[in-house]
Design an enzyme around this catalytic site. Structure first.
Site, mmCIF file in Angstrom:
data_model
loop_
_atom_site.group_PDB
_atom_site.id
_atom_site.type_symbol
_atom_site.label_atom_id
_atom_site.label_comp_id
_atom_site.label_asym_id
_atom_site.label_seq_id
_atom_site.Cartn_x
_atom_site.Cartn_y
_atom_site.Cartn_z
ATOM 1 N N ASP A 10 -1.209 23.729 -9.733
ATOM 2 C CA ASP A 10 -0.669 24.408 -7.553
ATOM 3 C C ASP A 10 -0.950 23.378 -6.421
ATOM 4 O O ASP A 10 -2.371 23.124 -6.892
ATOM 5 C CB ASP A 10 -1.640 25.626 -7.584
ATOM 6 N N GLU A 12 -0.942 23.136 -2.692
ATOM 7 C CA GLU A 12 -0.723 23.782 -1.486
ATOM 8 C C GLU A 12 -0.066 22.932 -0.537
ATOM 9 O O GLU A 12 -0.413 21.125 -0.440
ATOM 10 C CB GLU A 12 -1.647 24.681 -0.567
ATOM 11 N N HIS A 148 -2.697 31.927 -2.472
ATOM 12 C CA HIS A 148 -2.965 30.600 -1.836
ATOM 13 C C HIS A 148 -3.702 29.815 -1.652
ATOM 14 O O HIS A 148 -3.097 28.708 -0.414
ATOM 15 C CB HIS A 148 -2.100 31.604 -0.618
ATOM 16 N N ASP A 153 -5.278 30.122 -7.287
ATOM 17 C CA ASP A 153 -3.610 30.295 -7.813
ATOM 18 C C ASP A 153 -3.342 29.566 -9.461
ATOM 19 O O ASP A 153 -3.060 29.709 -10.348
ATOM 20 C CB ASP A 153 -2.803 29.742 -7.015
#
Length: 190
Positions: A10, A12, A148, A153
């Site tokens: 994952d 960000e 998040h 995640d």
């Protein structure tokens, strides 16, 4: 499926466009022969400001990434860590698109096999309308240490795969995997 080398990933980012925006955090869970092999998480200096909206969503602030390494500093070790592993992500086109763009900026060709857990959920559970990560967490009783945030995640994705592996008929599950792995994969538009 679980016998191959997997990496649940994952990212960000500063925004939605891989061409315009940059990665702020990378989180991954590595699995070998169906067993947890380790995890890794790293803040990344995106060399641009993170909007107030993204800061409030992720909790990642400009101050947090100011002294973090840039992607180019992490790229060789990250590439080695990802190489030869099936990349598993939720809405994988997004994460794959960002990784592919970041590596391409460094003249590194990253072309993994990719499995999307959102598509997998839609295929296996068509009776449900929503397949976002929050819906999967609620529907399957998964836990997230930090929603998040990249590692939190990524850990959810590993839990999801374990859960469906235990609960879904093996033939049906294998067919859903094969349908995705043989489909053409394209990153989000750069």
């Amino acid at each position: 499926m679980l016998t191959q080398a997997l990496v649940f990933l994952d990212l960000e980012t500063t925004g939605m466009s891989a061409a315009q925006e940059r990665i702020t955090e990378i989180g991954l869970v590595e699995v070998a022969n169906g067993e947890y092999a380790g995890s890794w998480s790293q803040l990344v200096n995106p060399q641009r400001s993170i909007s107030p909206f993204i800061q409030s969503l992720t909790g990642i602030t400009n101050r947090m990434v100011r002294d973090a390494p840039r992607f180019e500093q992490l790229a060789p070790a990250l590439f080695e860590r990802l190489e030869g592993k099936l990349l598993i992500a939720h809405n994988a086109r997004f994460d794959f698109g960002f990784l592919k763009s970041e590596f391409a900026r460094l003249d590194m060709d990253y072309s993994p096999r990719v499995l999307c857990t959102a598509k997998l959920s839609r295929k296996l559970f068509p009776e449900h309308r929503r397949h976002n990560l929050d819906s999967l967490i609620e529907r399957h009783g998964l836990s997230c240490s930090a929603r998040h945030r990249a590692l939190g995640d990524a850990e959810v994705l590993w839990q999801f795969l374990q859960k469906i592996h235990a609960e879904v008929d093996a033939t049906r599950l294998e067919a859903a995997f094969k349908a995705q792995l043989h489909a053409p994969r394209k990153p989000t538009a750069a």
